[in-house]
Design a protein around this motif. Structure first.
Motif, PDB file in Angstrom:
ATOM      1  N   ALA A  98       1.052  -1.180  -0.144  1.00  0.00           N
ATOM      2  CA  ALA A  98       0.170   0.103   0.103  1.00  0.00           C
ATOM      3  C   ALA A  98       0.820   1.419   0.209  1.00  0.00           C
ATOM      4  CB  ALA A  98      -0.853   0.108   1.309  1.00  0.00           C
ATOM      5  N   LEU A  99       1.902   1.196   0.780  1.00  0.00           N
ATOM      6  CA  LEU A  99       2.882   2.505   0.897  1.00  0.00           C
ATOM      7  C   LEU A  99       3.513   2.455  -0.674  1.00  0.00           C
ATOM      8  CD1 LEU A  99       4.235   1.741   4.428  1.00  0.00           C
ATOM      9  CD2 LEU A  99       3.017   3.687   3.681  1.00  0.00           C
ATOM     10  N   ASP A 100       3.829   1.504  -1.069  1.00  0.00           N
ATOM     11  CA  ASP A 100       4.492   1.694  -2.530  1.00  0.00           C
ATOM     12  C   ASP A 100       3.532   2.191  -3.554  1.00  0.00           C
ATOM     13  OD1 ASP A 100       7.101   1.096  -4.138  1.00  0.00           O
ATOM     14  OD2 ASP A 100       5.681  -0.600  -5.010  1.00  0.00           O
ATOM     15  N   ARG A 101       2.380   1.879  -3.473  1.00  0.00           N
ATOM     16  CA  ARG A 101       1.578   2.384  -4.381  1.00  0.00           C
ATOM     17  C   ARG A 101       0.965   3.912  -4.186  1.00  0.00           C
ATOM     18  NH1 ARG A 101      -1.497  -2.155  -3.139  1.00  0.00           N
ATOM     19  NH2 ARG A 101      -2.998  -0.988  -1.685  1.00  0.00           N
ATOM     20  N   ALA A 102       1.153   4.301  -2.795  1.00  0.00           N
ATOM     21  CA  ALA A 102       0.809   5.559  -2.425  1.00  0.00           C
ATOM     22  C   ALA A 102       2.316   6.581  -2.974  1.00  0.00           C
ATOM     23  CB  ALA A 102       0.924   5.929  -0.881  1.00  0.00           C
ATOM     24  N   ALA A 103       3.346   5.835  -2.989  1.00  0.00           N
ATOM     25  CA  ALA A 103       4.476   6.554  -3.338  1.00  0.00           C
ATOM     26  C   ALA A 103       4.436   6.923  -4.879  1.00  0.00           C
ATOM     27  CB  ALA A 103       5.702   5.690  -3.088  1.00  0.00           C
ATOM     28  N   HIS A 104       3.843   5.954  -5.796  1.00  0.00           N
ATOM     29  CA  HIS A 104       3.691   6.117  -7.215  1.00  0.00           C
ATOM     30  C   HIS A 104       2.799   7.091  -7.426  1.00  0.00           C
ATOM     31  CE1 HIS A 104       5.795   2.037  -7.492  1.00  0.00           C
ATOM     32  NE2 HIS A 104       6.254   2.789  -8.902  1.00  0.00           N
ATOM     33  N   ALA A 105       1.626   6.876  -6.561  1.00  0.00           N
ATOM     34  CA  ALA A 105       0.567   8.165  -6.836  1.00  0.00           C
ATOM     35  C   ALA A 105       0.962   9.286  -6.618  1.00  0.00           C
ATOM     36  CB  ALA A 105      -0.946   7.388  -6.132  1.00  0.00           C
ATOM     37  N   LEU A 106       1.789   9.516  -5.537  1.00  0.00           N
ATOM     38  CA  LEU A 106       2.185  10.959  -5.059  1.00  0.00           C
ATOM     39  C   LEU A 106       3.182  11.616  -6.116  1.00  0.00           C
ATOM     40  CD1 LEU A 106       2.619  10.331  -1.385  1.00  0.00           C
ATOM     41  CD2 LEU A 106       0.672  11.899  -2.347  1.00  0.00           C
ATOM     42  N   ILE A 108       6.380  10.705  -5.676  1.00  0.00           N
ATOM     43  CA  ILE A 108       7.549  10.865  -4.899  1.00  0.00           C
ATOM     44  C   ILE A 108       8.517   9.810  -5.241  1.00  0.00           C
ATOM     45  CG2 ILE A 108       6.478  11.977  -2.947  1.00  0.00           C
ATOM     46  CD1 ILE A 108       6.598   9.373  -1.432  1.00  0.00           C
ATOM     47  N   ASP A 109       9.934   9.682  -5.199  1.00  0.00           N
ATOM     48  CA  ASP A 109      10.908   8.976  -5.797  1.00  0.00           C
ATOM     49  C   ASP A 109      11.008   7.870  -4.377  1.00  0.00           C
ATOM     50  OD1 ASP A 109      12.448  10.548  -4.028  1.00  0.00           O
ATOM     51  OD2 ASP A 109      14.180   9.923  -5.087  1.00  0.00           O
ATOM     52  N   PHE A 110      11.232   7.902  -3.475  1.00  0.00           N
ATOM     53  CA  PHE A 110      11.210   6.877  -2.151  1.00  0.00           C
ATOM     54  C   PHE A 110      10.369   7.137  -0.979  1.00  0.00           C
ATOM     55  CE2 PHE A 110      15.478   6.221  -4.111  1.00  0.00           C
ATOM     56  CZ  PHE A 110      15.368   4.889  -4.664  1.00  0.00           C
ATOM     57  N   LEU A 111       9.955   6.180  -0.475  1.00  0.00           N
ATOM     58  CA  LEU A 111       9.065   6.335   0.805  1.00  0.00           C
ATOM     59  C   LEU A 111       9.857   5.128   1.859  1.00  0.00           C
ATOM     60  CD1 LEU A 111       5.463   6.431   1.285  1.00  0.00           C
ATOM     61  CD2 LEU A 111       6.836   4.966   2.604  1.00  0.00           C
ATOM     62  N   ALA A 138      11.609  -7.057  -3.025  1.00  0.00           N
ATOM     63  CA  ALA A 138      11.528  -7.726  -4.306  1.00  0.00           C
ATOM     64  C   ALA A 138      10.411  -7.270  -5.162  1.00  0.00           C
ATOM     65  CB  ALA A 138      11.901  -9.066  -4.516  1.00  0.00           C
ATOM     66  N   GLY A 139       9.267  -6.950  -4.279  1.00  0.00           N
ATOM     67  CA  GLY A 139       7.789  -6.875  -4.976  1.00  0.00           C
ATOM     68  C   GLY A 139       7.350  -5.297  -5.112  1.00  0.00           C
ATOM     69  N   THR A 140       8.420  -4.702  -4.686  1.00  0.00           N
ATOM     70  CA  THR A 140       8.073  -3.253  -4.607  1.00  0.00           C
ATOM     71  C   THR A 140       9.116  -2.150  -5.198  1.00  0.00           C
ATOM     72  OG1 THR A 140       8.936  -2.674  -2.456  1.00  0.00           O
ATOM     73  CG2 THR A 140       6.568  -3.277  -2.505  1.00  0.00           C
ATOM     74  N   GLU A 141       8.900  -1.118  -5.617  1.00  0.00           N
ATOM     75  CA  GLU A 141       9.839  -0.332  -6.485  1.00  0.00           C
ATOM     76  C   GLU A 141      10.394   0.800  -5.466  1.00  0.00           C
ATOM     77  OE1 GLU A 141      10.433   2.399 -10.377  1.00  0.00           O
ATOM     78  OE2 GLU A 141       8.331   1.524  -9.870  1.00  0.00           O
ATOM     79  N   ARG A 142       9.599   1.554  -4.754  1.00  0.00           N
ATOM     80  CA  ARG A 142       9.999   2.965  -4.053  1.00  0.00           C
ATOM     81  C   ARG A 142      10.167   2.891  -2.505  1.00  0.00           C
ATOM     82  NH1 ARG A 142       7.167   7.269  -8.190  1.00  0.00           N
ATOM     83  NH2 ARG A 142       7.924   6.105 -10.067  1.00  0.00           N
TER      84      ARG A 142
END
Lengths: 451, 89
Positions: A98-106, A108-111, A138-142
């Motif tokens: 959920a945090l990784d999705r939020a980072a993408h939606a916002l 921002i480059d890292f959370l 492994a399953g998230t990006e930011r």
């Protein structure tokens, strides 16, 4: 009244010497998001981060335009997730995603904040949380993870250190197709700070206010340039030059931090006085040390030069800001600093020298690529060494190493962007597995008992 | 609010006219000007006061930068506060 030289000096710093604000990081408390189950908690976490940080990117972009100073990164740090998912730790990944999705939606480059604090002992829920880290990275990006395994007050949790050696290996293997990049998002700390704006180690401490703005300044190029004007100054005078330059850089950071906090309705937290390099030429901490008179970073004298630099940066910065915190000092990430990359490629800097340098700078063994077949217990022993330096010297130390799967000494790994590239450094072939295998807690040092 | 305009680039005709015309149009009063030409390099610094109420400062920064691109000069409009912060105690 401003004079011409002052205006032109600032513009030159920005346009020719890479002066920038490295990051505006919003710390958000997740404690109000704890629900009865993982799914509901993940939803609440996503909604809260989106609500609190909604204006972060547009506000920072506007500030950058209006003040004419680049602001490189927009980031969010959150309460250590292990505390939020303590009732259902095996399902922590849902919150991480959920945090990784939020980072993408916002945008921002890292959370940061997929974290646990286990410096005095690992609770059952924390052990279950730690086990999720490799899969989640492994399953998230930011999303960035960090684990605090020691402190000057409590000693070093060697059981957690051993575990982190294993988790770093597993994270590297799970992200093997991308050269083990998951490990670039995983930091192991001793004396972790609660208001660090820099990644991958940022998290929002439980002692912090609800929503806080922390700013990390930068500007190694500006310091190097200022030193280039006084090639024959003695070291007392050189330290003065660094101090004065750090003062100016920090004042810019303080202004942006205050303004960002006001516009975003958050509290102004701290300015982190760090010199953070990038792989770009002219933006290197190693080159500052060389400007001071070393032929190459890593030679004898490097530790002394770095100690002076680190201290002068703090002295100049503290005068310039009303609230200072975070890591505050000089960073020496190997893959993110062109001077360090070149010294490592030519074999002029070793892990042993880097370890010595970490006893006088603000962090630790950072962004170092090591052979993929390095045993987990050897990585754990590296962490134990760094934690010991931090514990005894009352400072933050960290380990962020990447055991690159399938690669060995002499090869280079390319991470791209700000993460740069790293030649793989040799590690000591001796075996520390018996020592690490003993487990337990290294007791806190005698000088930590101050009450 | 107080702001600083800096214009740099290779000297050419009409630079001062374009920049001061733009500022007048957008309600900015020029309070101080300093200008030098070194060889063929033009550098001008203006202290300006911008009336509240028009477009946002951020928009104005963008517009003046694009004027710069049109006339082949590098033009920046910045809050004076950044210079005050860095150079005065």
């Amino acid at each position: 009244m401003l004079n011409e030289n002052q205006v032109l000096e600032t513009i030159e710093m920005v346009e020719k010497e890479h002066l920038d604000i490295r990051t505006v990081t919003m710390g958000v408390s997740l404690l109000p998001c704890i629900r009865a189950d993982a799914k509901a908690t993940a939803r609440a976490v996503y909604d809260r981060v989106m609500r609190q940080a909604e204006g972060l990117v547009p506000t920072v972009l506007a500030l950058s335009r209006e003040y004419g100073i680049p602001i490189v990164n927009k980031r969010v740090s959150v309460t250590p997730v292990s505390l939020v998912t303590a009732a259902f730790p095996q399902e922590s990944a849902l919150v991480g995603q959920a945090l990784d999705r939020a980072a993408h939606a916002l945008g921002i480059d890292f959370l940061g904040g997929y974290s646990a604090l286990v410096h005095k002992g690992t609770a059952d829920y924390e052990a279950a949380f730690l086990a999720t880290i490799p899969e989640v990275l492994a399953g998230t990006e930011r999303l960035c993870a960090s684990v605090n395994v020691g402190s000057s007050r409590s000693g070093i949790n060697i059981d957690a250190v051993r575990k982190m050696g294993e988790l770093i290996k597993e994270t590297a293997e799970r992200t093997g197709a991308a050269c083990g990049i998951g490990c670039a998002k995983l930091v192991v700390f001793c004396n972790a700070v609660e208001d660090n704006p820099f990644m991958a180690g940022a998290f929002h401490g439980v002692g912090e206010a609800d929503t806080v703005i922390n700013v990390g300044v930068s500007g190694p190029g500006v310091v190097q340039h200022a030193l280039s004007y006084c090639p024959d100054a003695d070291l007392t005078d050189a330290a003065e030059v660094i101090k004065r330059t750090a003062f100016k850089i920090t004042r810019a950071g303080q202004l942006i931090a205050r303004e960002a906090a006001e516009r975003l309705g958050a509290r102004f937290g701290i300015v982190d006085l760090s010199l953070a390099p990038t792989p770009a030429r002219g933006d290197s901490v190693a080159h500052i040390l060389e400007e001071l008179g070393l032929s190459v970073v890593g030679c004898h004298g490097t530790t002394a030069a770095l100690a002076m630099l680190n201290d002068a940066v703090k002295k100049g910065g503290v005068m310039a800001s009303s609230r200072v915190g975070g890591l505050s000092g000089a960073f020496i990430p190997v893959s993110e600093d062109i001077g360090m990359i070149e010294a490592a490629e030519s074999g002029k800097i070793s892990l042993e020298k880097l370890e010595a340098m970490t006893s006088v700078c603000s962090v630790g063994l950072d962004m170092i690529a090591i052979p993929g077949d390095t045993p987990a217990t050897t990585i754990a022993a590296m962490i134990a060494d760094e934690a010991a330096i931090g514990m005894i010297n009352n400072k933050t130390t960290a380990v962020r190493v990447i055991p690159v799967p399938g690669k060995g000494v002499g090869e280079t790994v390319e991470f791209g962007g700000l993460l740069g590239r790293a030649p793989i450094l040799p590690v000591h072939s001796g075996d520390a597995s018996k020592f690490i295998g003993r487990g337990g807690l290294i007791p806190a040092p005698i000088h930590s008992f101050k009450n | 609010m107080r702001a600083v305009v800096t214009v740099t680039g290779t000297d050419r005709k009409g630079v001062i006219a374009s920049v001061s015309g733009f500022l007048a149009e957008h309600g900015a009063n020029i309070e101080d000007v300093s200008q030098t030409i070194l060889g063929d390099q033009f550098a001008m610094i203006m202290m300006v006061n911008i009336a509240e109420g028009g477009e946002t400062f951020s928009e104005l920064c963008e517009k003046i930068a694009s004027l710069g691109r049109e006339i082949g000069m590098n033009i920046r409009l910045q809050h004076a506060a950044i210079f005050d912060a860095m150079h005065t105690i």
